[in-house]
Each structure stands twice: as C-alpha cells, then as structure tokens.
Enzyme design. Sequence first.
Site, PDB file in Angstrom:
ATOM      1  CG  HIS A 183      -1.730  -1.222   1.390  1.00 38.89           C
ATOM      2  ND1 HIS A 183      -2.677  -1.605   0.466  1.00 38.89           N
ATOM      3  CD2 HIS A 183      -1.737  -2.190   2.335  1.00 38.89           C
ATOM      4  CE1 HIS A 183      -3.232  -2.741   0.858  1.00 38.89           C
ATOM      5  NE2 HIS A 183      -2.667  -3.128   1.970  1.00 38.89           N
TER       6      HIS A 183
ATOM      7  CG  HIS B 134       2.913   5.928   5.646  1.00 43.18           C
ATOM      8  ND1 HIS B 134       2.611   5.928   6.982  1.00 43.18           N
ATOM      9  CD2 HIS B 134       1.840   6.501   5.030  1.00 43.18           C
ATOM     10  CE1 HIS B 134       1.417   6.450   7.175  1.00 43.18           C
ATOM     11  NE2 HIS B 134       0.922   6.816   6.004  1.00 43.18           N
TER      12      HIS B 134
ATOM     13  CD  GLU C  33      -4.098   9.400   2.265  1.00 37.94           C
ATOM     14  OE1 GLU C  33      -3.771   9.380   3.463  1.00 37.94           O
ATOM     15  OE2 GLU C  33      -4.770   8.493   1.715  1.00 37.94           O
TER      16      GLU C  33
HETATM   17  S1  B30 Z   1      -2.293   7.141   8.130  1.00 37.22           S
HETATM   18  O1  B30 Z   1      -1.170   7.944   8.521  1.00 37.22           O
HETATM   19  O2  B30 Z   1      -3.575   7.653   8.537  1.00 37.22           O
HETATM   20  N1  B30 Z   1      -2.283   6.969   6.565  1.00 37.22           N
HETATM   21  C1  B30 Z   1      -1.743   3.107  10.089  1.00 37.22           C
HETATM   22  C2  B30 Z   1      -1.055   4.220  10.554  1.00 37.22           C
HETATM   23  C3  B30 Z   1      -1.220   5.440   9.942  1.00 37.22           C
HETATM   24  C4  B30 Z   1      -2.079   5.582   8.869  1.00 37.22           C
HETATM   25  C5  B30 Z   1      -2.764   4.484   8.399  1.00 37.22           C
HETATM   26  C6  B30 Z   1      -2.590   3.231   9.020  1.00 37.22           C
HETATM   27  C7  B30 Z   1      -1.525   1.791  10.777  1.00 37.22           C
HETATM   28  O3  B30 Z   1      -0.831   1.707  11.752  1.00 37.22           O
HETATM   29  N2  B30 Z   1      -2.099   0.720  10.290  1.00 37.22           N
HETATM   30  C8  B30 Z   1      -1.939  -0.568  10.943  1.00 37.22           C
HETATM   31  C9  B30 Z   1      -1.100  -1.486  10.098  1.00 37.22           C
HETATM   32  N3  B30 Z   1       0.298  -1.076   9.948  1.00 37.22           N
HETATM   33  C10 B30 Z   1       1.042  -0.903  11.143  1.00 37.22           C
HETATM   34  C11 B30 Z   1       2.255   0.011  11.055  1.00 37.22           C
HETATM   35  O4  B30 Z   1       2.773   0.516  12.025  1.00 37.22           O
HETATM   36  O5  B30 Z   1       2.774   0.327   9.927  1.00 37.22           O
HETATM   37  C12 B30 Z   1       0.966  -2.113   9.202  1.00 37.22           C
HETATM   38  C13 B30 Z   1       1.353  -1.741   7.845  1.00 37.22           C
HETATM   39  O6  B30 Z   1       1.967  -0.641   7.619  1.00 37.22           O
HETATM   40  O7  B30 Z   1       1.100  -2.502   6.955  1.00 37.22           O
HETATM   41 CU1  B30 Z   1       3.583   0.301   8.289  1.00 37.22          CU
HETATM   42 ZN    ZN Z   2      -0.741   7.778   5.579  1.00 34.41          ZN
END
Ligand code: B30
Ligand code: ZN
Length: 265
Positions: free
Chosen positions: A64, A92, A104
């Site tokens: 993603h 990210h 976004e």
């Molecule tokens: S965001 O910044 O709103 N785009 C997560 C954190 C921040 C955003 C979206 C999602 C998140 O922690 N999702 C859980 C899954 N993640 C954990 C993680 O720390 O990060 C797993 C992953 O991505 O696949 Cu790197």
């Molecule tokens: Zn993000």
Amino acid sequence: KPVAWGYEGDIGPCNWHKYFPKAGGKRQSPIDIDTSATQYDGSFKPLRIHYDSHMCSSLTNNGHTFCMSVNSDQCNLSGGPLEDKYRLLQFHCHWGSDDTKGSEHTVDGHQYAAELHLVHWNTDKFKSADEAIEKNQGIAVLTAFIKAGKEHRGWNHVLSHFKDIKKVQGTSTVNEDFNPKCLLPENQTDYWTYEGSLTTPPCHESVRFIIFKEVVEVSSEQLAQFRSLCVCSSRKRDTGEDEHLVDNFRPIQPLNGRVVKASFQ
Ligand code: B30
Ligand code: ZN
C-alpha cells in the site's frame, strides 16, 4: 487471513466500510482544508518535535506504501494542540501516478504530488502502539505536503534503499544514522490541525492530524522513484508487466461539522 483492500474497484475506498465499519464514521480522513473556514487558535503551545539521529530500523513495501519503522524513544512529539507525549512509530507516503495528484488532504481543493505521514502514538495514555491505534487521542500524524521542484537530499537516504523493496513484502534494513527531521519543512510553527482517522483500513477514529502549511520540494525524478515500487504480481503473470504502486490516496471525506484549527493568523 486479513481482508484485502486497495484503491480501485471492489476493494476500493467506496467499499471499505463494508469490511471496516469505522470507515463509515463521522470523523474520517483525509479532508479538504478550506482555508477561509479555519479558526486561529492562540492557545496552542509551541510544537515540540524532538527527533534524534538514530538507526531507522527497517523499510518495507507493504503493498500500500513504503513504511519506515522507527519506534524510537529518541523521537517524540508534544506541545501544539497535543495534551500528551507521542513517540514516532513509522513514516510513509501517499502519491499519484503523475505529479498533478497524490496527496490525501487538499488545500482549497488543491491536491499536491505526495503527502508524508509521520505516525506517532501516545505513550502517556497507552501501553503500546497496538492499543493506541484504535483509541481517541491514541495517534498523532505529522503531515507534510510534497510538490515537484528541486532535489531533496534527505529523501535520497530513504530512496537509496528502494532497490531492495521493489516487490511487496520487500524489506531493507537501514543501518546508517538517519534523522527524519530532515524531511520536514523549515517552518514548523505554521500548521493546521483537526481530529480525524487512519486514512487506510481499519480507519480507526484515533488520529489528530498536524499538517504543515509550508510545502516540501522533491524532484520529479525522486517522485518517480516512489512510483517504481511494485504491487502484487497477478498482473505480471497476465501481461508480463510489473504493476506499479501509484494513486495510493483516499478521496476526501465529509467534514461533518468539524472545525480545522490554524496555529497562525
Ligand atoms: S495514516 O497515517 O492515517 N495513513 C496506520 C497508521 C497510519 C495511517 C494508516 C494506518 C496503521 O498503523 N495501520 C496498521 C497497520 N500497519 C502498522 C504500522 O505501524 O505500519 C501495518 C502496515 O503498515 O502494513 Cu507500516
Ligand atoms: Zn498515511
């Protein structure tokens, strides 16, 4: 097996709420920042971004986005609109298939080429990031818009590892010292802030966004390197071509009466 989600078709943003009910909530992200409707808040304390140089543990292509895991007690965020202390967990980006789209959040309807998210969790109120991620005031995301312009030397440190993470689940260990502070704009006093959600499933309503007004420039070539990452290999089997990771941004969500605060007049 976790539910698959993406940015197109049956598993795209319009259908996220079927499998991730929080995605249909009333404080979702991203939003458009209508600068004429923001409210100056003179009560904010100075924003304290304490990031030290340290070994950023690992960079992963999760299909993603790319994700640099940090989770260092040497990298903390507090002050500004925040009541508590937050620790950097990962950063990210979201980007487009060309330089005209990718962010976004939008500002007065304008979409930037990319958006950096530095994700922090509340170490004062919660025991772990896993606990914080679904709780109100659990997460603070420091956000910088990115546009095409001059080359950015700080980003080259991150991009130098991309050759090892082209494929989904590709991981690269980052051994050199790296300070994520170098990715932020110079002006860290002017920002917008509001309460929203994770912009990806499960879209928990746990996030305070802090969005810098000043936009960071990276070169068009550097943006092209974001797009050189690949997603799953099913298309490759069909056509022999790699499918590139692009347009990984969620569409704008309704404000539902929320007010965006500004740290500046
Ligand atoms: S965001 O910044 O709103 N785009 C997560 C954190 C921040 C955003 C979206 C999602 C998140 O922690 N999702 C859980 C899954 N993640 C954990 C993680 O720390 O990060 C797993 C992953 O991505 O696949 Cu790197
Ligand atoms: Zn993000």
